[in-house]
Design a protein around this motif. Sequence first.
Motif, mmCIF file in Angstrom:
data_model
loop_
_atom_site.group_PDB
_atom_site.id
_atom_site.type_symbol
_atom_site.label_atom_id
_atom_site.label_comp_id
_atom_site.label_asym_id
_atom_site.label_seq_id
_atom_site.Cartn_x
_atom_site.Cartn_y
_atom_site.Cartn_z
ATOM 1 N N LYS A 1 79.533 48.451 59.070
ATOM 2 C CA LYS A 1 79.465 49.782 59.669
ATOM 3 C C LYS A 1 80.880 50.288 59.867
ATOM 4 O O LYS A 1 81.830 49.509 59.949
ATOM 5 N N ILE A 2 81.000 51.588 59.988
ATOM 6 C CA ILE A 2 82.287 52.236 60.238
ATOM 7 C C ILE A 2 82.221 52.905 61.597
ATOM 8 O O ILE A 2 81.271 53.616 61.906
ATOM 9 N N CYS A 3 83.232 52.674 62.404
ATOM 10 C CA CYS A 3 83.299 53.322 63.706
ATOM 11 C C CYS A 3 83.765 54.762 63.514
ATOM 12 O O CYS A 3 84.843 54.994 62.971
ATOM 13 N N PRO A 4 82.988 55.754 63.947
ATOM 14 C CA PRO A 4 83.402 57.150 63.799
ATOM 15 C C PRO A 4 84.548 57.531 64.732
ATOM 16 O O PRO A 4 85.167 58.563 64.564
ATOM 17 N N CYS B 1 87.335 55.355 65.522
ATOM 18 C CA CYS B 1 88.652 54.863 65.073
ATOM 19 C C CYS B 1 88.679 54.485 63.595
ATOM 20 O O CYS B 1 89.671 53.965 63.110
ATOM 21 N N ASP B 2 87.603 54.747 62.842
ATOM 22 C CA ASP B 2 87.529 54.482 61.396
ATOM 23 C C ASP B 2 87.804 53.033 61.023
ATOM 24 O O ASP B 2 88.417 52.754 60.005
ATOM 25 N N GLU B 3 87.344 52.097 61.841
ATOM 26 C CA GLU B 3 87.478 50.674 61.536
ATOM 27 C C GLU B 3 86.138 50.122 61.069
ATOM 28 O O GLU B 3 85.089 50.656 61.399
ATOM 29 N N VAL B 4 86.179 49.037 60.319
ATOM 30 C CA VAL B 4 84.977 48.385 59.820
ATOM 31 C C VAL B 4 84.540 47.307 60.803
ATOM 32 O O VAL B 4 85.373 46.582 61.330
ATOM 33 N N PHE B 5 83.248 47.225 61.053
ATOM 34 C CA PHE B 5 82.723 46.134 61.853
ATOM 35 C C PHE B 5 81.372 45.710 61.285
ATOM 36 O O PHE B 5 80.785 46.406 60.472
ATOM 37 N N ILE B 6 80.909 44.534 61.648
ATOM 38 C CA ILE B 6 79.642 44.018 61.152
ATOM 39 C C ILE B 6 78.552 44.345 62.153
ATOM 40 O O ILE B 6 78.695 44.094 63.343
ATOM 41 N N ASP B 7 77.464 44.905 61.647
ATOM 42 C CA ASP B 7 76.316 45.239 62.481
ATOM 43 C C ASP B 7 75.396 44.026 62.527
ATOM 44 O O ASP B 7 74.799 43.656 61.532
ATOM 45 N N TYR B 8 75.317 43.401 63.678
ATOM 46 C CA TYR B 8 74.455 42.242 63.847
ATOM 47 C C TYR B 8 73.063 42.628 64.322
ATOM 48 O O TYR B 8 72.243 41.772 64.604
ATOM 49 N N GLY B 9 72.799 43.925 64.444
ATOM 50 C CA GLY B 9 71.472 44.382 64.820
ATOM 51 C C GLY B 9 71.081 44.053 66.244
ATOM 52 O O GLY B 9 70.016 43.504 66.480
ATOM 53 N N PHE C 1 75.569 51.513 70.678
ATOM 54 C CA PHE C 1 75.791 50.156 70.192
ATOM 55 C C PHE C 1 77.262 49.794 70.345
ATOM 56 O O PHE C 1 78.131 50.658 70.376
ATOM 57 N N PRO C 2 77.532 48.498 70.460
ATOM 58 C CA PRO C 2 78.881 48.056 70.700
ATOM 59 C C PRO C 2 79.690 47.986 69.415
ATOM 60 O O PRO C 2 79.151 47.729 68.352
ATOM 61 N N VAL C 3 80.968 48.231 69.510
ATOM 62 C CA VAL C 3 81.889 48.058 68.398
ATOM 63 C C VAL C 3 82.950 47.092 68.884
ATOM 64 O O VAL C 3 83.688 47.393 69.813
ATOM 65 N N ILE C 4 82.986 45.932 68.266
ATOM 66 C CA ILE C 4 83.934 44.917 68.702
ATOM 67 C C ILE C 4 84.658 44.364 67.479
ATOM 68 O O ILE C 4 84.026 43.940 66.522
ATOM 69 N N ILE D 1 81.306 51.324 51.268
ATOM 70 C CA ILE D 1 81.798 49.966 51.554
ATOM 71 C C ILE D 1 80.654 48.954 51.463
ATOM 72 O O ILE D 1 80.848 47.817 51.032
ATOM 73 N N ASN D 2 79.442 49.368 51.816
ATOM 74 C CA ASN D 2 78.298 48.463 51.685
ATOM 75 C C ASN D 2 77.915 48.255 50.225
ATOM 76 O O ASN D 2 77.458 47.184 49.845
ATOM 77 N N LYS D 3 78.122 49.260 49.392
ATOM 78 C CA LYS D 3 77.888 49.112 47.952
ATOM 79 C C LYS D 3 78.865 48.085 47.375
ATOM 80 O O LYS D 3 78.485 47.241 46.572
#
Length: 116
Positions: free
Chosen positions: A4-7, A9-17, A27-30, A100-102
């Motif tokens: 996922k992309i944080c809207p 700060c434009d960083e990538v993080f993994i969505d663990y659902g 949802f949390p962005v860590i 990025i997911n593609k």
Amino acid sequence: MKLKICPLCDEVFIDYGQRDYYAAGKFPVIYDSGCGTLLNDAIMNNAQCSSLNTVKSKAGTLAKKYKLSESKKKLFFNEIKKVKQKHPNYLDYQVIEIAINKVAEGCYDYGTSIKE
């Protein structure tokens, strides 16, 4: 598991659902170094929708940060162009997230990184 992309700060993080956060509409962005915030509808709705060049600029920063190989970088930018042309009203973070997911497809199954 998806990237996922944080809207904010434009960083990538993994969505663990984490469904408990989704039920509450946030949802949390860590990450190691990032905003570490709880995203909610207000932040998501305030994300920007800009031109293809601006999206490519943001994507270029991510590609450089994660050291994508030339083939993955080419796939990444081609996918951004396709998504932006097909859905011009998508917000920047959504376009980058789809692309990025593609690029990352198949990496989850084989235990490789998006750099390889």
